[in-house]
Design an enzyme around this catalytic site. Structure first.
Site, PDB file in Angstrom:
ATOM      1  N   TYR A  12       1.335   6.972  -1.937  1.00 39.09           N
ATOM      2  CA  TYR A  12       2.190   6.411  -2.986  1.00 39.09           C
ATOM      3  C   TYR A  12       1.416   5.401  -3.812  1.00 39.09           C
ATOM      4  CZ  TYR A  12       2.902   2.035  -0.347  1.00 39.09           C
ATOM      5  OH  TYR A  12       2.719   0.845   0.295  1.00 39.09           O
ATOM      6  N   LYS A  21      -3.589   4.581   0.427  1.00 35.27           N
ATOM      7  CA  LYS A  21      -2.223   4.052   0.278  1.00 35.27           C
ATOM      8  C   LYS A  21      -1.224   5.085   0.799  1.00 35.27           C
ATOM      9  CE  LYS A  21       0.462   1.206  -2.970  1.00 35.27           C
ATOM     10  NZ  LYS A  21       0.704   0.037  -2.132  1.00 35.27           N
ATOM     11  N   GLU A  33      -4.792  -8.432   6.011  1.00 33.08           N
ATOM     12  CA  GLU A  33      -4.061  -8.562   4.744  1.00 33.08           C
ATOM     13  C   GLU A  33      -2.594  -8.767   5.056  1.00 33.08           C
ATOM     14  OE1 GLU A  33      -4.311  -4.848   2.480  1.00 33.08           O
ATOM     15  OE2 GLU A  33      -4.431  -3.726   4.352  1.00 33.08           O
ATOM     16  N   LEU A  87      -6.278  -2.248   2.211  1.00 34.36           N
ATOM     17  CA  LEU A  87      -6.051  -1.520   0.957  1.00 34.36           C
ATOM     18  C   LEU A  87      -6.820  -2.240  -0.165  1.00 34.36           C
ATOM     19  CD1 LEU A  87      -4.155   0.792  -0.214  1.00 34.36           C
ATOM     20  CD2 LEU A  87      -2.842  -1.103  -1.159  1.00 34.36           C
TER      21      LEU A  87
HETATM   22  C1  LIG Z   1      -1.180  -3.252   2.730  1.00 32.54           C
HETATM   23  C2  LIG Z   1      -1.241  -3.704   1.303  1.00 32.54           C
HETATM   24  N1  LIG Z   1      -2.251  -4.486   0.899  1.00 32.54           N
HETATM   25  C3  LIG Z   1      -2.338  -4.925  -0.362  1.00 32.54           C
HETATM   26  C4  LIG Z   1      -1.392  -4.590  -1.317  1.00 32.54           C
HETATM   27  C5  LIG Z   1      -1.519  -5.096  -2.728  1.00 32.54           C
HETATM   28  O1  LIG Z   1      -2.010  -4.099  -3.554  1.00 32.54           O
HETATM   29  P1  LIG Z   1      -1.734  -4.120  -5.126  1.00 32.54           P
HETATM   30  O2  LIG Z   1      -2.248  -5.414  -5.634  1.00 32.54           O
HETATM   31  O3  LIG Z   1      -2.498  -2.969  -5.625  1.00 32.54           O
HETATM   32  O4  LIG Z   1      -0.252  -3.989  -5.288  1.00 32.54           O
HETATM   33  C6  LIG Z   1      -0.333  -3.757  -0.955  1.00 32.54           C
HETATM   34  C7  LIG Z   1       0.683  -3.373  -1.950  1.00 32.54           C
HETATM   35  O5  LIG Z   1       1.657  -2.747  -1.666  1.00 32.54           O
HETATM   36  C8  LIG Z   1      -0.257  -3.295   0.390  1.00 32.54           C
HETATM   37  O6  LIG Z   1       0.758  -2.508   0.782  1.00 32.54           O
END
Ligand SMILES: Cc1ncc(COP(=O)(O)O)c(C=O)c1O
Length: 286
Positions: A33, A147, A179, A204
């Site tokens: 996603y 993701k 994270e 991620l």
């Molecule tokens: C596990 C994880 N890390 C980091 C992020 C932040 O990513 P982004 O800045 O691309 O939304 C998300 C966003 O959903 C996430 O699910």
């Protein structure tokens, strides 16, 4: 106005949208996603989100049903049809529906689902006060750079946060923060260094992370990509997390201990302002 969603090639009212019970996203979490923010009815940093969507699909070998231009047009159309001013566009692609069997089916067509969610992001009250987080063990698999819709560990982490009455859970592995359950974790040291974990399969690659790091560097701030422990986070001058649906969110408490002065710190505030300016600017130029 009923919410309009996009399912397998058609814009349909939310109530009429459905996917088959044999969809592999439902049976195996065999899908990925993406989430892009919408500000002033415009997509924020959307090309980077679509690049990550392309990569996620390629990593698990699901054919990408659309070109980048087609994805963009579908997102824009969804925003327009829903009259969305601020919030997010959610996009999901699964390997499709097929008789239940673990290995890839030979002839499945990927399922595509997209919907919008209205959300106050730019003027979120939590960004003024800052939020509290708790730490939890990181229970996830070893390809967190994808993701994936397999989010059970994050669901449990976020539920632990909800039950503790806080906004987010920071996941910890081998003593180091990986994270947030749905965000990238940052701390700022007492000498003003902005610290976040380097990219690897352990996290991620956050799109907001990347933008914030670029904005920090452009504005003469020092960014250090390295591991940090929970203890270092407890003793940090400031902390924050980033995501498409929160932008830059100040963290003022970790596991019940105040971070720094226990209120949003000056560098965090500055980074949020820089991000808002960038998001507003690129959003308007789009
Ligand atoms: C596990 C994880 N890390 C980091 C992020 C932040 O990513 P982004 O800045 O691309 O939304 C998300 C966003 O959903 C996430 O699910």
């Amino acid at each position: 106005m009923s919410r309009i969603v996009f399912v397998n090639g058609a814009f349909v009212p939310f109530e009429q949208a459905s996917i088959p019970i044999m969809d592999r996203g439902f049976l195996f979490a065999d899908g990925i996603y993406e989430v892009s923010a919408v500000l002033n009815s415009r997509l924020v940093d959307n090309d980077a989100h679509l690049a990550r969507l392309e990569r996620s699909l390629a990593e698990i070998r699901i054919p990408n049903p659309y070109t980048r231009e087609e994805w963009t047009r579908l997102e824009e159309e969804l925003v327009r049809r829903n009259g969305l001013v601020e919030g997010v566009v959610y996009m999901e692609v699964t390997r499709g529906a097929a008789e239940r069997d673990f290995a890839f089916p030979k002839d499945a067509t990927p399922t595509v689902v997209m919907f919008t969610q209205a959300k106050v992001i730019s003027r979120a009250p939590a960004a003024e006060t800052g939020v509290a987080v708790i730490s939890v063990p990181d229970l996830r698999w070893k390809r967190r750079d994808i993701k994936s819709v397999a989010l059970l560990a994050q669901v449990l982490a976020k539920q632990a946060a909800a039950e503790a009455g806080v906004a987010e859970a920071w996941m910890v592995e081998d003593g180091h923060v990986t994270e947030g359950s749905s965000s990238t974790a940052f701390i700022i040291t007492r000498d003003g260094r902005i610290v976040t974990r380097p990219l690897s399969n352990a996290i991620l690659p956050g799109i907001t992370r990347r933008a914030v790091m670029r904005l920090a560097a452009e504005n003469g701030l020092v960014v250090e990509e390295r591991l940090f422990t929970l203890d270092e986070a407890y003793g940090a001058a400031e902390a924050f997390y980033t995501s498409a649906s929160a932008f830059v969110m100040p963290v003022v408490e970790i596991d019940g201990r105040a971070v720094g002065a226990g209120k949003p710190g000056p560098l965090t505030r500055r980074l949020r302002e820089l991000y808002l300016a960038m998001a507003g600017a690129t959003a308007e130029a789009a």
